[in-house]
Design a protein around this motif. Structure first.
Motif, PDB file in Angstrom:
ATOM      1  N   LEU A 210       0.575  -1.055  -0.355  1.00  0.00           N
ATOM      2  CA  LEU A 210      -0.038   0.060   0.505  1.00  0.00           C
ATOM      3  C   LEU A 210       0.537   1.341  -0.343  1.00  0.00           C
ATOM      4  N   ASP A 211       0.438   2.350  -0.589  1.00  0.00           N
ATOM      5  CA  ASP A 211       1.052   3.370  -0.772  1.00  0.00           C
ATOM      6  C   ASP A 211       2.137   4.044   1.159  1.00  0.00           C
ATOM      7  N   ASP A 212       1.038   3.398   2.539  1.00  0.00           N
ATOM      8  CA  ASP A 212       1.618   4.466   3.250  1.00  0.00           C
ATOM      9  C   ASP A 212       2.177   3.470   3.709  1.00  0.00           C
ATOM     10  N   GLN A 213       3.150   2.124   2.997  1.00  0.00           N
ATOM     11  CA  GLN A 213       3.815   1.248   3.239  1.00  0.00           C
ATOM     12  C   GLN A 213       5.333   1.864   2.788  1.00  0.00           C
ATOM     13  N   TYR A 214       5.756   2.862   3.621  1.00  0.00           N
ATOM     14  CA  TYR A 214       7.073   3.754   2.393  1.00  0.00           C
ATOM     15  C   TYR A 214       8.069   2.680   2.183  1.00  0.00           C
ATOM     16  N   ALA A 215       7.822   1.703   3.354  1.00  0.00           N
ATOM     17  CA  ALA A 215      10.014   0.657   3.398  1.00  0.00           C
ATOM     18  C   ALA A 215       9.041  -0.901   2.448  1.00  0.00           C
ATOM     19  N   LEU A 216       7.761  -0.784   1.888  1.00  0.00           N
ATOM     20  CA  LEU A 216       8.037  -1.882   0.707  1.00  0.00           C
ATOM     21  C   LEU A 216       8.410  -1.066  -0.746  1.00  0.00           C
ATOM     22  N   ASP A 217       8.759  -2.055  -2.006  1.00  0.00           N
ATOM     23  CA  ASP A 217       8.723  -1.856  -3.308  1.00  0.00           C
ATOM     24  C   ASP A 217       7.963  -2.385  -4.094  1.00  0.00           C
ATOM     25  N   ASP A 218       6.876  -2.443  -4.595  1.00  0.00           N
ATOM     26  CA  ASP A 218       5.829  -2.967  -5.225  1.00  0.00           C
ATOM     27  C   ASP A 218       6.880  -3.257  -6.590  1.00  0.00           C
ATOM     28  N   LYS A 219       8.141  -3.469  -6.794  1.00  0.00           N
ATOM     29  CA  LYS A 219       8.920  -3.389  -8.330  1.00  0.00           C
ATOM     30  C   LYS A 219       9.108  -4.992  -7.246  1.00  0.00           C
ATOM     31  N   TYR A 220       9.375  -5.390  -6.573  1.00  0.00           N
ATOM     32  CA  TYR A 220      10.238  -7.021  -6.182  1.00  0.00           C
ATOM     33  C   TYR A 220       8.972  -7.894  -5.872  1.00  0.00           C
ATOM     34  N   LEU A 221       7.712  -7.886  -5.783  1.00  0.00           N
ATOM     35  CA  LEU A 221       6.719  -8.794  -6.466  1.00  0.00           C
ATOM     36  C   LEU A 221       6.615  -8.997  -7.031  1.00  0.00           C
ATOM     37  N   ILE A 222       7.561  -8.967  -7.808  1.00  0.00           N
ATOM     38  CA  ILE A 222       8.562  -9.953  -8.792  1.00  0.00           C
ATOM     39  C   ILE A 222       8.843 -10.787  -8.501  1.00  0.00           C
ATOM     40  N   HIS A 223       9.866 -10.817  -7.025  1.00  0.00           N
ATOM     41  CA  HIS A 223      10.058 -12.130  -7.330  1.00  0.00           C
ATOM     42  C   HIS A 223      10.175 -13.587  -6.502  1.00  0.00           C
ATOM     43  N   ARG A 224       8.129 -13.132  -6.342  1.00  0.00           N
ATOM     44  CA  ARG A 224       7.272 -14.093  -5.785  1.00  0.00           C
ATOM     45  C   ARG A 224       6.659 -14.806  -7.026  1.00  0.00           C
ATOM     46  N   ILE A 225       6.681 -14.143  -8.603  1.00  0.00           N
ATOM     47  CA  ILE A 225       6.934 -14.717  -9.511  1.00  0.00           C
ATOM     48  C   ILE A 225       7.745 -15.894  -9.947  1.00  0.00           C
ATOM     49  N   PHE A 226       9.084 -15.128  -9.532  1.00  0.00           N
ATOM     50  CA  PHE A 226      10.274 -16.379  -9.947  1.00  0.00           C
ATOM     51  C   PHE A 226      10.659 -17.435  -9.269  1.00  0.00           C
ATOM     52  N   GLY A 227      10.160 -17.559  -7.701  1.00  0.00           N
ATOM     53  CA  GLY A 227       9.768 -17.760  -6.897  1.00  0.00           C
ATOM     54  C   GLY A 227       9.225 -19.232  -7.358  1.00  0.00           C
ATOM     55  N   ALA A 228       8.219 -19.068  -7.653  1.00  0.00           N
ATOM     56  CA  ALA A 228       6.630 -19.602  -8.329  1.00  0.00           C
ATOM     57  C   ALA A 228       7.142 -20.957  -9.079  1.00  0.00           C
TER      58      ALA A 228
END
Length: 363
Positions: A210-228
């Protein structure tokens, strides 16, 4: 000795005939001459409706039926013809992609075995489409790097997601997410990434920063695809399909709209994943305690150790699904060693705990 050989020979012949006849029955349980449909798939079932009370049918995107949308499964009155209404086919099936149909009959005495999966498509099979309009809020390098992992633009889910996320800044914070109709799955919280489901997206979940989760970078969601995909390949290569499954995952680029000044920098992507229909925490714990197959446990150890899955020794990340398989749902971290195998042992039975330790100690 000779008599024993004759008996064994007769038994072998009977077993072969039994298996052959059963395979023949399964093979003949669909009369379809057509495997490509214009709009509404129709399946002609090879059985007598008078001999069954109900028919249970399913459609999946894999011949293993690891994932099934609740809309594409039904138990109805006995009939020799199953017709998927055009509106459901349009709403649930990607045109030109391969799917699988199977059914079994339900009677008072017993249910039949599942029929052999029948391969079909709506329209001739063709490559998936990725016609996404570029969002100038995202730098071009990032956009083009992630594009191959986007949800196909011809996926029926896209229009539903567009309708939900184009109405407001849904991912601003938890309150806006819930206001848009999402239910946060707090009972299964893997990390700080939000996991949620929506009534208009049956069979799927979203994972979002979420936007107010400053420490999280949404671009790294792709690693979950690679792992799957790494885990899926390992399952297939080792023939572990009877024990494990992993959801398909895609990136959905959020619409370019809505200024956002209060909640920090806008996130541009969320992850869409297949809902594996997993058990709740207590049921999952019971299932791990009740594991009796050394072969299954050995396969789990081999998969985790060979792929370097440090988070998959926590049962919340590898829960049992309702179909009896273990689902690898948290796939962000892979090819990382060492793995603390000892953390899984306390959740196993005494016998399986000893077997697990032997696997860990084996050089």
């Amino acid at each position: 000795m000779r008599m024993r050989i004759i008996v064994y020979g007769v038994l072998s012949l009977l077993i072969f005939q039994s298996v052959f006849l059963e395979a023949s029955k399964i093979k003949k349980r669909l009369n379809n001459q057509e495997a490509v449909f214009d709009s509404s798939p129709k399946f002609s079932l090879d059985y007598s409706p008078k001999k069954a009370k109900k028919v249970h049918w399913q459609i999946s995107n894999t011949p293993l039926f690891d994932w099934i949308s609740p809309i594409l499964e039904n138990v109805g009155d006995s009939s020799s013809l199953i017709v998927v209404p055009p509106e459901i086919a349009h709403d649930q099936l990607i045109r030109n992609q391969v799917y699988y149909f199977r059914y079994k009959t339900v009677s008072k005495k017993k249910n039949s075995a599942w029929s052999r999966p029948f391969r079909f498509s709506v329209g001739l099979p063709s490559p998936l489409e990725y016609h996404w309009k570029y969002n100038p809020d995202v730098d071009e390098a990032t956009w083009h790097a992630l594009l191959p992992y986007f949800l196909p633009s011809n996926h029926p889910l896209k229009n539903k997601l567009d309708a939900i996320f184009s109405s407001s800044r849904v991912t601003a914070n938890l309150q806006t997410l819930q206001a848009a109709g999402f239910k946060n799955l707090e009972g299964w919280k893997w990390d700080k990434v939000i996991v949620a489901k929506h009534p208009h997206l049956p069979g799927y979940l979203i994972k979002a920063c979420l936007d107010d989760q400053y420490a999280l970078d949404d671009k790294y969601l792709i690693h979950r695809i690679f792992g799957a995909e790494a885990i899926r390949s390992a399952i297939e290569e080792n023939g572990y399909e009877e024990y494990f499954k992993v959801p398909h995952k895609w990136i959905y680029p959020l619409p370019q709209s809505f200024t956002n000044e209060e909640n920090g920098p806008k996130k541009h992507f969320i992850l869409v994943v297949e809902d594996m229909d997993i058990l709740d925490k207590e049921e999952n714990r019971k299932m791990f305690r009740q594991i009796k197959s050394k072969k299954q446990l050995s396969a789990l150890y081999h998969l985790i150790s060979s792929q370097g899955l440090p988070d998959s020794i926590y049962i919340k990340n590898i829960p049992f699904a309702k179909d009896g398989k273990i689902a690898f749902v948290d796939t962000e971290r892979y090819q990382l060693w060492p793995v603390e195998f000892s953390k899984l042992a306390p959740l196993l039975s005494r016998k399986m705990k000893k077997h697990w330790q032997k696997l860990v100690d084996k050089p």
